[in-house]
Design an enzyme around this catalytic site. Sequence first.
Site, PDB file in Angstrom:
ATOM      1  NE  ARG A   1      22.121  54.735  81.096  1.00 27.14           N
ATOM      2  CZ  ARG A   1      20.844  54.969  81.399  1.00 27.14           C
ATOM      3  NH1 ARG A   1      20.466  55.089  82.658  1.00 27.14           N
ATOM      4  NH2 ARG A   1      19.945  55.079  80.439  1.00 27.14           N
TER       5      ARG A   1
ATOM      6  CE  LYS B   1      14.491  56.751  87.853  1.00 28.67           C
ATOM      7  NZ  LYS B   1      14.511  55.839  86.699  1.00 28.67           N
ATOM      8  CG  ASP B   2      18.161  53.419  86.473  1.00 30.54           C
ATOM      9  OD1 ASP B   2      16.947  53.187  86.554  1.00 30.54           O
ATOM     10  OD2 ASP B   2      18.642  54.359  85.814  1.00 30.54           O
TER      11      ASP B   2
ATOM     12  CB  THR C   1       5.079  55.177  81.568  1.00 32.81           C
ATOM     13  OG1 THR C   1       6.038  54.726  82.546  1.00 32.81           O
ATOM     14  CG2 THR C   1       3.782  54.421  81.775  1.00 32.81           C
TER      15      THR C   1
ATOM     16  NE  ARG D   1       7.582  53.344  90.212  1.00 30.74           N
ATOM     17  CZ  ARG D   1       7.379  54.621  89.880  1.00 30.74           C
ATOM     18  NH1 ARG D   1       6.356  55.290  90.412  1.00 30.74           N
ATOM     19  NH2 ARG D   1       8.176  55.238  89.030  1.00 30.74           N
ATOM     20  NE  ARG D   2       7.493  56.707  86.302  1.00 30.06           N
ATOM     21  CZ  ARG D   2       8.656  57.080  85.794  1.00 30.06           C
ATOM     22  NH1 ARG D   2       8.973  56.745  84.540  1.00 30.06           N
ATOM     23  NH2 ARG D   2       9.514  57.780  86.513  1.00 30.06           N
TER      24      ARG D   2
ATOM     25  NE  ARG E   1      13.743  51.229  77.661  1.00 26.07           N
ATOM     26  CZ  ARG E   1      14.612  50.319  77.212  1.00 26.07           C
ATOM     27  NH1 ARG E   1      14.155  49.208  76.636  1.00 26.07           N
ATOM     28  NH2 ARG E   1      15.905  50.503  77.323  1.00 26.07           N
TER      29      ARG E   1
ATOM     30  CG  ASN F   1      17.561  60.682  75.200  1.00 26.28           C
ATOM     31  OD1 ASN F   1      16.590  61.372  74.894  1.00 26.28           O
ATOM     32  ND2 ASN F   1      18.600  60.528  74.398  1.00 26.28           N
TER      33      ASN F   1
ATOM     34  NE  ARG G   1      12.034  57.517  78.465  1.00 24.56           N
ATOM     35  CZ  ARG G   1      11.993  56.671  79.482  1.00 24.56           C
ATOM     36  NH1 ARG G   1      10.989  56.691  80.320  1.00 24.56           N
ATOM     37  NH2 ARG G   1      12.959  55.810  79.684  1.00 24.56           N
TER      38      ARG G   1
ATOM     39  CB  CYS H   1      12.543  46.981  86.184  1.00 23.19           C
ATOM     40  SG  CYS H   1      13.149  46.007  84.825  1.00 23.19           S
TER      41      CYS H   1
END
Length: 303
Positions: free
Chosen positions: A9, A81-82, A125, A129-130, A147, A149, A153, A240
């Site tokens: 990416r 994780k992605d 976030t 989960r968070r 959302r 990068n 954020r 997710c």
Amino acid sequence: MKTLRLATRESTLALWQTNHVADLLRAAHPGLQVGLVPMTTRGDQILDVSLSKIGGKGLFLKELEVAMLEGRADAAVHSLKDVPMQLEPEFSLAAVLARDNPFDAFISEHYAAVAELPIGAMVGTSSQRRQVQLKQLRPDLQVRDLRGNINTRLAKCAAGEYDAIILACAGLERLGLHSRIRTQLVPPQWWPAVAQGAIAVECRSDDPETAALFAALNHRPTELRVRAERAMNLALHGSCHVPVAGYAELQGERLQLSGWVGDAENIRSIRASAEGDATDPEALGRAVAEKLFAQGAAELLRL
């Protein structure tokens, strides 16, 4: 030898991670030429909708996988994780690098911890989960999707759009932004995403020669830990779309795994742990999933 092409990416973090893999490859194989193939994925393009509503984190992989199938890239570098719990048959993981900080970071311009936030504070976030864990700790908080990068954020938090945001420590530390972390959110009060902090390399399943080049980069202790976590998530049918966390630790020849499942609608959660032989991390993952199902995980996950 031809140049080995790594699909990635285009975000600053993804490019850092892929350059890191490239540097390790060159050190392991002197004379090997390594180049990057940056591209934008659908997950990067659609920023105004939650990932859980547009197809999940797999959206960060598809274009990179197509590039490998079409011969424009030889391998792809991801935040593990992605990566979906089950890859398409055409692909396999060639290496998992040594895990960096697996925990989440609390970031705020004015407050040092979640407990210090004023009543009704706005926290950003995009992770369910968070979001569940935040609302369990502080039901009074306003939690909103965020959302983009890392720099985007952070800029929104600095501009006052949010009183605080939650990001992964590993990404911040890789980009030299450790100073932005006010508090690390750690177990048993806070559980990280499955495989958070680990970088993985994906190759075509029919290209063992390329996969073999990455063998020197694989970190066996990290591989065992994330295999247990991912096996648990796979058994739970996690993605997710649902709040799932997992964290494994390796003690000699034994693995300890804790799993967590949340309910985004009713703001509740369950947790289970187990220990097993490190030679069979998948069995441990399934065992923890079974314990979670015994506590009602299927209802929480809407299965």
